[in-house]
Design a protein around this motif. Structure first.
Motif, PDB file in Angstrom:
ATOM      1  N   GLY A   1      18.730  21.357  -5.197  1.00 53.81           N
ATOM      2  CA  GLY A   1      20.079  21.306  -4.664  1.00 53.81           C
ATOM      3  C   GLY A   1      20.144  21.147  -3.159  1.00 53.81           C
ATOM      4  O   GLY A   1      19.504  20.280  -2.572  1.00 53.81           O
ATOM      5  N   GLN A   2      20.926  22.004  -2.493  1.00 56.43           N
ATOM      6  CA  GLN A   2      21.118  21.894  -1.049  1.00 56.43           C
ATOM      7  C   GLN A   2      19.851  22.178  -0.259  1.00 56.43           C
ATOM      8  O   GLN A   2      19.734  21.753   0.892  1.00 56.43           O
ATOM      9  N   GLU A   3      18.877  22.844  -0.867  1.00 55.75           N
ATOM     10  CA  GLU A   3      17.592  23.036  -0.199  1.00 55.75           C
ATOM     11  C   GLU A   3      16.920  21.683   0.026  1.00 55.75           C
ATOM     12  O   GLU A   3      16.250  21.463   1.040  1.00 55.75           O
ATOM     13  N   ALA A   4      17.099  20.759  -0.923  1.00 59.34           N
ATOM     14  CA  ALA A   4      16.542  19.418  -0.770  1.00 59.34           C
ATOM     15  C   ALA A   4      17.152  18.718   0.440  1.00 59.34           C
ATOM     16  O   ALA A   4      16.464  17.986   1.167  1.00 59.34           O
ATOM     17  N   VAL A   5      18.445  18.935   0.681  1.00 63.49           N
ATOM     18  CA  VAL A   5      19.113  18.338   1.836  1.00 63.49           C
ATOM     19  C   VAL A   5      18.557  18.933   3.124  1.00 63.49           C
ATOM     20  O   VAL A   5      18.308  18.217   4.109  1.00 63.49           O
ATOM     21  N   ARG A   6      18.320  20.233   3.140  1.00 61.64           N
ATOM     22  CA  ARG A   6      17.762  20.884   4.337  1.00 61.64           C
ATOM     23  C   ARG A   6      16.357  20.373   4.620  1.00 61.64           C
ATOM     24  O   ARG A   6      16.013  20.085   5.782  1.00 61.64           O
ATOM     25  N   VAL A   7      15.536  20.260   3.583  1.00 59.08           N
ATOM     26  CA  VAL A   7      14.172  19.754   3.744  1.00 59.08           C
ATOM     27  C   VAL A   7      14.202  18.319   4.266  1.00 59.08           C
ATOM     28  O   VAL A   7      13.435  17.943   5.168  1.00 59.08           O
ATOM     29  N   ALA A   8      15.095  17.498   3.703  1.00 59.67           N
ATOM     30  CA  ALA A   8      15.189  16.102   4.141  1.00 59.67           C
ATOM     31  C   ALA A   8      15.582  16.019   5.613  1.00 59.67           C
ATOM     32  O   ALA A   8      15.059  15.181   6.359  1.00 59.67           O
ATOM     33  N   GLY A   9      16.501  16.888   6.045  1.00 57.63           N
ATOM     34  CA  GLY A   9      16.899  16.891   7.450  1.00 57.63           C
ATOM     35  C   GLY A   9      15.746  17.229   8.371  1.00 57.63           C
ATOM     36  O   GLY A   9      15.576  16.616   9.440  1.00 57.63           O
ATOM     37  N   ALA A  10      14.911  18.202   7.968  1.00 60.49           N
ATOM     38  CA  ALA A  10      13.758  18.591   8.797  1.00 60.49           C
ATOM     39  C   ALA A  10      12.743  17.455   8.889  1.00 60.49           C
ATOM     40  O   ALA A  10      12.223  17.152   9.972  1.00 60.49           O
ATOM     41  N   PHE A  11      12.436  16.798   7.778  1.00 58.96           N
ATOM     42  CA  PHE A  11      11.491  15.684   7.807  1.00 58.96           C
ATOM     43  C   PHE A  11      12.039  14.518   8.631  1.00 58.96           C
ATOM     44  O   PHE A  11      11.298  13.847   9.365  1.00 58.96           O
ATOM     45  N   LYS A  12      13.337  14.262   8.513  1.00 62.08           N
ATOM     46  CA  LYS A  12      13.941  13.172   9.272  1.00 62.08           C
ATOM     47  C   LYS A  12      13.820  13.417  10.772  1.00 62.08           C
ATOM     48  O   LYS A  12      13.471  12.504  11.541  1.00 62.08           O
ATOM     49  N   ASP A  13      14.097  14.645  11.195  1.00 61.46           N
ATOM     50  CA  ASP A  13      14.085  14.961  12.624  1.00 61.46           C
ATOM     51  C   ASP A  13      12.679  14.964  13.202  1.00 61.46           C
ATOM     52  O   ASP A  13      12.471  14.527  14.350  1.00 61.46           O
ATOM     53  N   GLN A  14      11.696  15.446  12.457  1.00 59.23           N
ATOM     54  CA  GLN A  14      10.363  15.647  13.031  1.00 59.23           C
ATOM     55  C   GLN A  14       9.360  14.535  12.721  1.00 59.23           C
ATOM     56  O   GLN A  14       8.433  14.323  13.506  1.00 59.23           O
ATOM     57  N   VAL A  15       9.540  13.844  11.600  1.00 54.08           N
ATOM     58  CA  VAL A  15       8.568  12.811  11.226  1.00 54.08           C
ATOM     59  C   VAL A  15       9.204  11.429  11.188  1.00 54.08           C
ATOM     60  O   VAL A  15       8.589  10.446  11.602  1.00 54.08           O
TER      61      VAL A  15
ATOM     62  N   VAL B   1       0.858  -1.189   0.000  1.00 57.79           N
ATOM     63  CA  VAL B   1       0.000   0.000   0.000  1.00 57.79           C
ATOM     64  C   VAL B   1       0.888   1.230   0.000  1.00 57.79           C
ATOM     65  O   VAL B   1       1.750   1.390   0.872  1.00 57.79           O
ATOM     66  N   VAL B   2       0.699   2.087  -0.994  1.00 58.45           N
ATOM     67  CA  VAL B   2       1.461   3.326  -1.104  1.00 58.45           C
ATOM     68  C   VAL B   2       0.536   4.478  -0.732  1.00 58.45           C
ATOM     69  O   VAL B   2      -0.496   4.684  -1.379  1.00 58.45           O
ATOM     70  N   VAL B   3       0.900   5.231   0.307  1.00 58.12           N
ATOM     71  CA  VAL B   3       0.064   6.313   0.819  1.00 58.12           C
ATOM     72  C   VAL B   3       0.629   7.651   0.359  1.00 58.12           C
ATOM     73  O   VAL B   3       1.761   8.012   0.709  1.00 58.12           O
ATOM     74  N   ASP B   4      -0.146   8.378  -0.434  1.00 60.47           N
ATOM     75  CA  ASP B   4       0.241   9.707  -0.911  1.00 60.47           C
ATOM     76  C   ASP B   4      -0.259  10.746   0.083  1.00 60.47           C
ATOM     77  O   ASP B   4      -1.467  10.963   0.207  1.00 60.47           O
ATOM     78  N   THR B   5       0.647  11.394   0.811  1.00 56.59           N
ATOM     79  CA  THR B   5       0.259  12.320   1.871  1.00 56.59           C
ATOM     80  C   THR B   5       0.228  13.761   1.359  1.00 56.59           C
ATOM     81  O   THR B   5       0.640  14.064   0.245  1.00 56.59           O
ATOM     82  N   ALA B   6      -0.265  14.644   2.217  1.00 55.04           N
ATOM     83  CA  ALA B   6      -0.351  16.069   1.870  1.00 55.04           C
ATOM     84  C   ALA B   6       1.024  16.723   1.914  1.00 55.04           C
ATOM     85  O   ALA B   6       1.950  16.254   2.588  1.00 55.04           O
ATOM     86  N   GLY B   7       1.174  17.806   1.181  1.00 57.87           N
ATOM     87  CA  GLY B   7       2.407  18.584   1.196  1.00 57.87           C
ATOM     88  C   GLY B   7       2.094  20.057   1.403  1.00 57.87           C
ATOM     89  O   GLY B   7       0.941  20.454   1.550  1.00 57.87           O
ATOM     90  N   ARG B   8       3.123  20.857   1.446  1.00 57.05           N
ATOM     91  CA  ARG B   8       2.984  22.312   1.538  1.00 57.05           C
ATOM     92  C   ARG B   8       3.994  22.930   0.575  1.00 57.05           C
ATOM     93  O   ARG B   8       4.911  22.275   0.110  1.00 57.05           O
ATOM     94  N   LEU B   9       3.842  24.216   0.324  1.00 50.32           N
ATOM     95  CA  LEU B   9       4.824  24.912  -0.503  1.00 50.32           C
ATOM     96  C   LEU B   9       6.134  25.104   0.235  1.00 50.32           C
ATOM     97  O   LEU B   9       7.181  25.296  -0.377  1.00 50.32           O
ATOM     98  N   HIS B  10       6.078  25.043   1.571  1.00 47.06           N
ATOM     99  CA  HIS B  10       7.290  25.168   2.372  1.00 47.06           C
ATOM    100  C   HIS B  10       7.061  24.438   3.684  1.00 47.06           C
ATOM    101  O   HIS B  10       5.937  24.035   4.007  1.00 47.06           O
ATOM    102  N   LEU B  11       8.121  24.250   4.444  1.00 54.71           N
ATOM    103  CA  LEU B  11       8.015  23.552   5.719  1.00 54.71           C
ATOM    104  C   LEU B  11       7.197  24.372   6.707  1.00 54.71           C
ATOM    105  O   LEU B  11       7.390  25.573   6.848  1.00 54.71           O
TER     106      LEU B  11
END
Length: 455
Positions: A225-239, A186-196
């Motif tokens: 680019g590096q913004e993707a790395v920053r976003v990934a770090g935030a999702f990793k820490d909080q979710v 089962v693949v769950v497509d979740t909601a997103g936002r334009l920014h964190l």
């Protein structure tokens, strides 16, 4: 995506391999170019510095500097470190022994999350699984309809949770329905936002706590680019994130996100999007990607693409006709269509050893999709007899074929001439030493050995 980095590293290695012997100063000069190439590719500064430090430590040893091929030894060290930088071992889905395996897709709006959900479902279905999609993005207008349209096109079952009593409860109920329907993924497509933002993180945390999740995959846009790395770090820490899906690797991004993820935040890239077609999602193989970056090609990926798009019977039949010298223009059209199913010609050549050199040699002469359509139109404007015996095509027939295909008589002539050259070449390969003769023909060709695709 890594074209600029590949060119820069190639130049640095050319300087190293041009010398019969190396001293520490030569290595340092080469590594300086490597570091600059990484930084220009938008690799995190700390990651680039540590990478070069590790290569330097190994490259200045006596076993390298005193070897017969010190330049090649340095390249080998860079290759090994590059594989580790990209993740080392391959990563992928571990399926739950008690189905279904639930995969939560996370990411910001616009990263390609919904499209990736369908692509991932297709990928697991190709491995023999029974996927179901759950549309858990109930906030974005038309998000559910977008997923439904793509799911219907690919004949993938989709469920929409009832969010009236909370998203977590609704997804849990949809998951139970999928289990009853016999789904094992089962693949769950979740909601997103334009920014964190915190409300998004709170919603995803609640959802992950409400349903059993085997994997959480974060979808990020390689173009950021590096913004993707920053976003990934935030999702990793909080979710909580298990792996990365990197989209738009077929674009002109510089590659910094792929090269920085593991070293910067400890996350590996699991999958990469390489195009807009539903099947343009591939497992991310660090060793293969390192080979591409260093200009060594990626033959294994090319073989896998060919096996997916071209049946064994088709391949054996074409091989037999080539051996016997019985190729016709109908065969050419069939092979042209097979070639287009593999993706853009530039992408295919890029997977071959030396392919990037061929691309640069061809330049603007490399045929694009429009030109390939023209070639097919020319052949389809011929009679069956003309396709079998192109030598019948005289000046009046060329004019008729050109009118029917929307091309010129000169283009018709070029295609026929190129086909005859290819037919002679293929026939010559049927005897002993055929591969050697093919190599000689390719080297003699002033346009990189693509006579039939010049139209």
């Amino acid at each position: 995506m890594f074209d600029t980095l590949t060119d820069k590293l190639g130049l640095a290695f050319k300087h190293l391999t041009a010398k019969g012997r190396l001293n520490p100063e030569d290595v340092e000069a080469g590594l300086r170019e490597v570091r600059l190439a990484l930084l220009e590719a938008d690799v995190n500064y700390k990651v680039a510095r540590e990478f070069v430090d590790r290569v330097r430590t190994r490259a200045v040893g006596s076993d390298v500097l005193e070897s017969l091929t010190p330049g090649q030894q340095v390249i080998k060290i860079v290759f090994g470190e590059l594989v580790e930088l990209l993740g080392g071992e391959d990563s992928g889905i571990t399926y739950n022994p008690e189905p279904p395996t639930t995969i939560l897709l996370l990411g910001l709006q616009g990263a390609g999350k919904t499209t990736t959900a369908v692509k991932l479902a297709l990928l697991v279905r190709a491995d023999g699984h029974r996927p179901v999609l759950i549309a858990a993005d109930l906030r974005r207008p038309a998000a559910v309809e977008q997923l439904r349209t793509m799911a219907d096109e690919q004949q993938i079952p989709m469920l929409v949770p009832d969010g009236s009593h909370g998203l977590g409860r609704g997804v849990a109920q949809a998951l139970a329905t999928a289990r009853r329907q016999g789904a094992d993924v089962v693949v769950v497509d979740t909601a997103g936002r334009l920014h964190l933002d915190q409300p998004l993180m709170d919603e995803l945390q609640a959802l992950r706590g409400a349903v059993p999740v085997q994997h959480s995959l974060l979808v990020v846009d390689a173009m950021t680019g590096q913004e993707a790395v920053r976003v990934a770090g935030a999702f990793k820490d909080q979710v909580g994130v298990d792996g990365i899906v990197l989209t738009k690797l077929d674009g002109d991004a510089r590659g910094g996100a792929a090269l920085s993820m593991r070293a910067a935040i400890g996350l590996k890239v699991w999958y990469c999007g390489v195009g807009e077609r539903p099947r343009d999602l591939e497992p991310f193989h660090p060793e293969r990607m390192a080979r591409r970056i260093l200009g060594m090609g990626d033959v294994l990926t090319l073989i896998e693409r060919s096996q997916e798009q071209i049946s064994q019977e088709e391949a054996e039949s074409a091989q037999e006709r080539m051996r016997e010298g019985r190729l016709t223009l109908d065969d050419f059209v069939t092979q042209l269509r097979q070639l287009r199913r593999l993706g853009p010609l530039e992408s295919i050549l890029g997977l071959m050893p030396g392919g990037r050199d061929l691309i640069k040699a061809q330049g603007s002469a490399l045929p694009d999709e429009r030109q390939l359509h023209h070639l097919e139109a020319i052949v389809l404007s011929m009679t069956p007899e003309e396709r079998r015996r192109p030598e019948l095509v005289d000046s009046s027939r060329r004019r008729r074929i050109a009118r029917g295909s929307g091309t010129t008589p000169a283009e018709v002539s070029r295609l026929i001439k190129g086909f005859e050259q290819m037919r002679v070449m293929m026939k010559s390969l049927s005897g002993t030493g055929g591969r050697r003769r093919l190599a000689q023909e390719l080297l003699k060709s002033p346009r990189g050995g693509l006579p039939l695709l010049r139209g």
